[in-house]
Motif scaffolding. Structure first.
Motif, PDB file in Angstrom:
ATOM      1  N   GLY A  16       0.881  -1.258  -0.050  1.00 46.77           N
ATOM      2  CA  GLY A  16      -0.116   0.162  -0.194  1.00 46.77           C
ATOM      3  C   GLY A  16       0.742   1.201   0.033  1.00 46.77           C
ATOM      4  N   ASP A  17       0.416   2.321  -0.569  1.00 46.79           N
ATOM      5  CA  ASP A  17       0.920   3.568  -0.523  1.00 46.79           C
ATOM      6  C   ASP A  17       0.062   4.783  -0.151  1.00 46.79           C
ATOM      7  OD1 ASP A  17       3.788   3.399  -1.898  1.00 46.79           O
ATOM      8  OD2 ASP A  17       2.286   2.281  -2.750  1.00 46.79           O
ATOM      9  N   PHE A  18       0.370   5.679   0.628  1.00 45.58           N
ATOM     10  CA  PHE A  18      -1.058   6.622   1.139  1.00 45.58           C
ATOM     11  C   PHE A  18      -0.065   7.996   1.004  1.00 45.58           C
ATOM     12  CE2 PHE A  18       1.047   5.685   5.210  1.00 45.58           C
ATOM     13  CZ  PHE A  18       1.269   7.115   5.738  1.00 45.58           C
ATOM     14  N   THR A  19      -0.756   9.148   0.971  1.00 43.46           N
ATOM     15  CA  THR A  19      -0.606  10.247   1.173  1.00 43.46           C
ATOM     16  C   THR A  19      -1.842  11.134   1.915  1.00 43.46           C
ATOM     17  OG1 THR A  19      -1.730  11.038  -0.839  1.00 43.46           O
ATOM     18  CG2 THR A  19       0.699  10.573  -0.945  1.00 43.46           C
ATOM     19  N   TYR A  33       5.841  19.359  10.196  1.00 39.80           N
ATOM     20  CA  TYR A  33       6.219  17.981  10.062  1.00 39.80           C
ATOM     21  C   TYR A  33       5.072  17.226   9.528  1.00 39.80           C
ATOM     22  CZ  TYR A  33      10.730  18.566  12.298  1.00 39.80           C
ATOM     23  OH  TYR A  33      12.230  19.149  12.623  1.00 39.80           O
ATOM     24  N   PHE A  34       3.697  17.858   9.959  1.00 39.68           N
ATOM     25  CA  PHE A  34       2.570  17.027   9.551  1.00 39.68           C
ATOM     26  C   PHE A  34       1.827  17.573   8.602  1.00 39.68           C
ATOM     27  CE2 PHE A  34       3.549  16.582  14.268  1.00 39.68           C
ATOM     28  CZ  PHE A  34       3.528  15.112  14.439  1.00 39.68           C
ATOM     29  N   ASN A  75       2.590  17.411   5.253  1.00 35.95           N
ATOM     30  CA  ASN A  75       2.418  16.450   4.018  1.00 35.95           C
ATOM     31  C   ASN A  75       3.151  15.171   4.474  1.00 35.95           C
ATOM     32  OD1 ASN A  75       1.564  18.186   1.592  1.00 35.95           O
ATOM     33  ND2 ASN A  75       3.302  19.350   2.529  1.00 35.95           N
ATOM     34  N   ILE A  76       2.217  14.064   4.706  1.00 40.01           N
ATOM     35  CA  ILE A  76       2.696  12.911   5.364  1.00 40.01           C
ATOM     36  C   ILE A  76       2.580  11.960   4.218  1.00 40.01           C
ATOM     37  CG2 ILE A  76       2.199  11.150   7.047  1.00 40.01           C
ATOM     38  CD1 ILE A  76       1.092  13.280   8.696  1.00 40.01           C
ATOM     39  N   LYS A  77       3.436  11.021   4.037  1.00 43.01           N
ATOM     40  CA  LYS A  77       3.145   9.884   3.039  1.00 43.01           C
ATOM     41  C   LYS A  77       3.859   8.641   3.565  1.00 43.01           C
ATOM     42  CE  LYS A  77       7.268  11.444   0.135  1.00 43.01           C
ATOM     43  NZ  LYS A  77       7.609  11.537  -1.127  1.00 43.01           N
ATOM     44  N   GLY A  78       3.498   7.473   3.206  1.00 43.19           N
ATOM     45  CA  GLY A  78       4.086   6.152   3.560  1.00 43.19           C
ATOM     46  C   GLY A  78       3.590   4.979   2.611  1.00 43.19           C
ATOM     47  N   SER A  79       4.352   4.070   2.983  1.00 41.16           N
ATOM     48  CA  SER A  79       3.980   2.832   2.431  1.00 41.16           C
ATOM     49  C   SER A  79       4.162   1.520   3.098  1.00 41.16           C
ATOM     50  CB  SER A  79       4.861   2.916   1.100  1.00 41.16           C
ATOM     51  OG  SER A  79       6.220   2.530   1.278  1.00 41.16           O
ATOM     52  N   PHE A  80       3.692   0.327   2.652  1.00 39.91           N
ATOM     53  CA  PHE A  80       3.839  -0.623   3.509  1.00 39.91           C
ATOM     54  C   PHE A  80       3.955  -1.991   2.465  1.00 39.91           C
ATOM     55  CE2 PHE A  80      -0.572  -0.548   3.336  1.00 39.91           C
ATOM     56  CZ  PHE A  80      -1.027  -1.540   3.094  1.00 39.91           C
ATOM     57  N   GLN A  81       4.710  -3.034   2.586  1.00 46.04           N
ATOM     58  CA  GLN A  81       4.603  -4.357   2.052  1.00 46.04           C
ATOM     59  C   GLN A  81       4.732  -5.444   2.904  1.00 46.04           C
ATOM     60  OE1 GLN A  81       6.920  -4.672  -1.630  1.00 46.04           O
ATOM     61  NE2 GLN A  81       7.027  -6.973  -1.294  1.00 46.04           N
ATOM     62  N   ALA A  82       3.786  -6.257   3.032  1.00 44.24           N
ATOM     63  CA  ALA A  82       3.614  -7.268   3.815  1.00 44.24           C
ATOM     64  C   ALA A  82       3.437  -8.957   3.138  1.00 44.24           C
ATOM     65  CB  ALA A  82       2.281  -7.172   4.839  1.00 44.24           C
ATOM     66  N   LEU A  91       7.366   5.633   6.792  1.00 46.90           N
ATOM     67  CA  LEU A  91       6.704   6.718   7.054  1.00 46.90           C
ATOM     68  C   LEU A  91       7.599   8.157   6.672  1.00 46.90           C
ATOM     69  CD1 LEU A  91       3.987   8.114   8.032  1.00 46.90           C
ATOM     70  CD2 LEU A  91       5.265   8.035  10.253  1.00 46.90           C
ATOM     71  N   ASN A  92       7.048   9.112   6.135  1.00 49.73           N
ATOM     72  CA  ASN A  92       7.733  10.385   5.653  1.00 49.73           C
ATOM     73  C   ASN A  92       6.813  11.547   6.271  1.00 49.73           C
ATOM     74  OD1 ASN A  92       8.568  12.851   4.012  1.00 49.73           O
ATOM     75  ND2 ASN A  92      10.029  11.302   3.237  1.00 49.73           N
ATOM     76  N   LEU A  93       7.548  12.353   7.281  1.00 49.87           N
ATOM     77  CA  LEU A  93       6.772  13.345   7.736  1.00 49.87           C
ATOM     78  C   LEU A  93       7.390  14.639   7.031  1.00 49.87           C
ATOM     79  CD1 LEU A  93       6.513  12.480  11.513  1.00 49.87           C
ATOM     80  CD2 LEU A  93       5.031  11.970   9.550  1.00 49.87           C
ATOM     81  N   ASN A  94       6.789  15.227   6.010  1.00 53.75           N
ATOM     82  CA  ASN A  94       7.226  16.497   5.433  1.00 53.75           C
ATOM     83  C   ASN A  94       8.727  16.334   5.138  1.00 53.75           C
ATOM     84  OD1 ASN A  94       6.188  18.818   4.424  1.00 53.75           O
ATOM     85  ND2 ASN A  94       7.467  20.122   5.867  1.00 53.75           N
ATOM     86  N   GLY A  95       9.338  15.337   4.595  1.00 54.94           N
ATOM     87  CA  GLY A  95      10.653  15.019   4.312  1.00 54.94           C
ATOM     88  C   GLY A  95      11.732  14.389   5.311  1.00 54.94           C
ATOM     89  N   LEU A  96      11.170  13.926   6.337  1.00 58.18           N
ATOM     90  CA  LEU A  96      11.867  13.201   7.384  1.00 58.18           C
ATOM     91  C   LEU A  96      11.200  11.966   7.429  1.00 58.18           C
ATOM     92  CD1 LEU A  96      13.682  13.536   9.676  1.00 58.18           C
ATOM     93  CD2 LEU A  96      12.123  13.837  11.241  1.00 58.18           C
TER      94      LEU A  96
END
Length: 354
Positions: free
Chosen positions: A66-69, A89-90, A92-99, A114-119
């Motif tokens: 999955g990928d989310f923004t 930091y909050f 623009n949040i994006k992330g992904s997972f693979q299970a 998990l990416n919090l505005n570039g972190l």
């Protein structure tokens, strides 16, 4: 599958405090992601879609990604520069997972980003029978979740007790979603060829558009079911209380209460859900997106949300290979050590009080 938000997450206008604001903004994020992760014409389209949902729920092993923004807008009126910087930091949040998973063997390996505005932070979750552990970002060491959730006074629970939500609640949420969908909410699009990890797959698209009123009804029904699940509440509250923050700061009841309270001044727009069903009747691709607007009651409050989540299923019911790391004293953190290894943007929310 249902969007929602927590209103009023932000700074108090009369007495702004960065710590409390960060806690409440994190509650916004937790609420949105929790609700999204719990989710998920004419003729026979609705019935065909329902059958696909049911069949997909019966998958026992395979792989999913999955990928989310998640984009958040804030009311920055009257805030100091340091407070605005915290909220950045909050934005623009994006992330992904693979299970990779095998429910019958009770094995899962899930790699998260998990990416919090570039972190950015990488976290790996492992479940091998009654053992559950997670690899913490930055520190690169493991924390045993099974020991954290057991409590010192209890015997090790059976593997079935590691399910965070009871099977009955899961079934209720499933039926709540299906009961909400009306015949006119579901339509069949063109047959499409999707490129998946399994190769080229022929699919049929089912699209669902829901109104603000329908989504709010779904959210209320969802949290009504969750609030009655003592297993979920106990697991959630115990995990937070014993290992992160004090019980009076974050509880499941508080989280669900703030979400439900926010609905009165929230308007959810452009809700779209698309499911792509393969020739065998499985949902192999899902996309959910929505926007929400709020009237915050405090400076720093969230005024808008834009969310999108896409998931894919493949290797359905095929044998899976699992390689679990060996935990040692050197590569495993005690709960006390965890406080010192949290990413700094989460310290105020999750560190235990002395």
């Amino acid at each position: 599958m249902g969007p929602e938000k927590i209103l009023g997450a932000g700074y108090n206008k009369e007495k702004p405090t960065g710590g409390s604001a960060m806690k409440r903004v994190c509650l916004v994020v937790i609420g949105v992601l929790l609700a999204a992760l719990l989710a998920g014409c004419t003729g026979d389209s609705l019935e065909s879609y329902k059958k696909a949902v049911q069949k997909t729920e019966e998958i026992t092993k395979g792989q999913v990604s999955g990928d989310f923004t998640l984009a958040l807008d804030f009311d920055l009126t009257g805030l100091e520069e340091a407070q605005i910087k915290d909220l950045e930091y909050f934005k623009n949040i994006k992330g992904s997972f693979q299970a990779t998973y095998d429910r019958e063997a009770e094995k899962t390996i899930c790699r998260n980003y998990l990416n919090l505005n570039g972190l950015g932070f990488d976290t790996d979750f492992y479940r091998n029978g009654r053992e559950m552990f997670i690899k913490m970002p930055i520190a690169g060491k493991y924390i045993r979740l099974d020991e954290m959730m057991e409590g010192k006074e209890t015997k090790p629970p059976g593997t079935a007790e590691f399910d965070f939500v009871s099977p009955e609640t899961g079934d209720t949420l499933h039926q709540t979603w299906l009961a909400l969908i009306r015949q006119e909410d579901v339509f069949t699009g063109k047959s499409m060829i999707l490129t998946t990890p399994d190769g080229e797959v022929k699919t049929t698209r089912y699209g669902i558009k829901l109104t603000d009123a329908q989504i709010k009804a779904l959210i209320n029904d969802t949290f009504a079911a969750l609030s009655g699940d003592e297993k979920l509440k106990s697991n959630f509250d115990r995990l937070i209380e014993q290992n992160f923050a004090s019980q009076d700061e974050i509880t499941f009841d508080r989280l669900s209460g703030e979400i439900k309270k926010s609905l009165a001044s929230c308007r959810i727009e452009n809700f779209q859900y698309d499911a792509y069903v393969d020739i065998d009747g499985y949902i192999v691709n899902e996309i959910i997106s929505f926007e929400a607007k709020f009237t915050p009651d405090q400076a720093g409050g969230v005024t808008g949300i834009r969310y999108r989540l896409e998931t894919k299923n493949w290797d359905i019911n095929q044998e899976q290979e699992f390689k679990f790391p060996v935990l040692t004293k050197e590569n495993t953190l005690d709960p006390e050590e965890m406080d010192r290894n949290l990413p700094f943007v989460f310290k105020d929310l999750f560190q235990k009080k002395s």
